[in-house]
Design an enzyme around this catalytic site. Sequence first.
Site, short mmCIF file in Angstrom:
data_model
loop_
_atom_site.label_atom_id
_atom_site.label_comp_id
_atom_site.label_asym_id
_atom_site.label_seq_id
_atom_site.Cartn_x
_atom_site.Cartn_y
_atom_site.Cartn_z
N ILE A 31 0.87 -1.17 0.00
CA ILE A 31 0.00 0.00 0.00
C ILE A 31 0.91 1.23 0.00
O ILE A 31 2.06 1.15 0.44
CB ILE A 31 -0.99 0.02 1.19
CG1 ILE A 31 -0.26 -0.10 2.53
CG2 ILE A 31 -2.03 -1.07 1.06
CD1 ILE A 31 -1.20 -0.02 3.74
N ASP A 32 0.41 2.33 -0.52
CA ASP A 32 1.24 3.52 -0.68
C ASP A 32 1.71 4.07 0.66
O ASP A 32 1.11 3.83 1.71
CB ASP A 32 0.45 4.61 -1.42
CG ASP A 32 0.04 4.18 -2.81
OD1 ASP A 32 0.76 3.35 -3.41
OD2 ASP A 32 -1.00 4.67 -3.30
N LYS A 33 2.78 4.84 0.59
CA LYS A 33 3.39 5.45 1.78
C LYS A 33 2.35 6.16 2.66
O LYS A 33 2.30 5.98 3.88
CB LYS A 33 4.47 6.44 1.35
CG LYS A 33 5.05 7.28 2.48
CD LYS A 33 6.06 8.28 1.94
CE LYS A 33 6.58 9.15 3.08
NZ LYS A 33 6.29 10.56 2.89
N ARG B 279 -6.79 5.55 -6.18
CA ARG B 279 -6.51 6.97 -6.44
C ARG B 279 -6.75 7.33 -7.90
O ARG B 279 -7.35 8.37 -8.22
CB ARG B 279 -5.07 7.29 -6.02
CG ARG B 279 -4.81 7.05 -4.54
CD ARG B 279 -3.33 7.01 -4.22
NE ARG B 279 -2.68 8.30 -4.43
CZ ARG B 279 -1.37 8.48 -4.32
NH1 ARG B 279 -0.57 7.46 -4.06
NH2 ARG B 279 -0.86 9.69 -4.51
#
Length: 302
Positions: free
Chosen positions: A136-138, A236
């Site tokens: 998962i993204d930062k 996103r």
Amino acid sequence: MSFQHTVTDTENKMRIDKLMAEINPEQSRSQVQGWITKGLVSVNDEIVKANYKCQTGDVITWEIPEVEALHIEPENIPISILYEDKDLLVVNKPKGMVVHPSAGHQSGTLVNALLYHCNDLSGINGVERPGIVHRIDKDTSGLLVVAKNDKAHSSLAGQLANKDVERKYEAIVHGVINHDSGMVDAPIGRDPNDRQRMAVVDNGKHAVTHFHVLERFKEYTYVECRLETGRTHQIRVHMRYIGYPLVGDPKYGPRKTFDIGGQALHAKVLGFTHPTTGEWLHFEVDAPPYFQELLTKLEKIY
């Protein structure tokens, strides 16, 4: 170490990456594809691509590379572990933490923390991403499953590929979504105008996101998103594509947004079949305080 296999009649016309994964059951298909890309697999002494269709009598030769020693430093970073056994861990990653080391992020990552916590992580994804089955993204918080051995990794990766893993996120988006639920089925690939971004493109990879409205405000919507596929930045990109970009998203959102240090996105639910026991495991974790505070603020303002 070198190995050979002669293609049989029953294996005729099989893709070589699929056949190689069957011949090497301890390896994942993605790992086999990595061998092929590196030129470690040949057919009749000729280097081939992963989509090569095998012919009866073909002699496949391959080298299994030696496992590199890890050079990533373990770091005593607190991590929230919801579940752990000899095969896997389930962690609740905080917002702001990078999952694995890369250029510009050599320390302070989830992998650095995991290596301090335990030294038995799968090696399928190489020296920089031990144990990492999915990311998962930062600036996305929430649930991740981490594999402790290659067998567990292969099983979990297979479940992801077969869409058997339950993954639900909650997000806050710009705009008011009038319909209660919907589905975005649009391919995702590199943005031809900006290689640092992803976009919906004709030649992209198949990507499907389901969404359901949880609450509406005057100018924003609180939604639940369920991933059917797992492409980079999928939620996103898809929410931007249909006109409802995530609040706080510096890459895909509008310039005028809430300053919350990144997108309002939380991996809330994770469910999968245990690789060894066959038991269905289900995990759910609440969004971090900033997310709850933003919802409260929107309720008061709007």
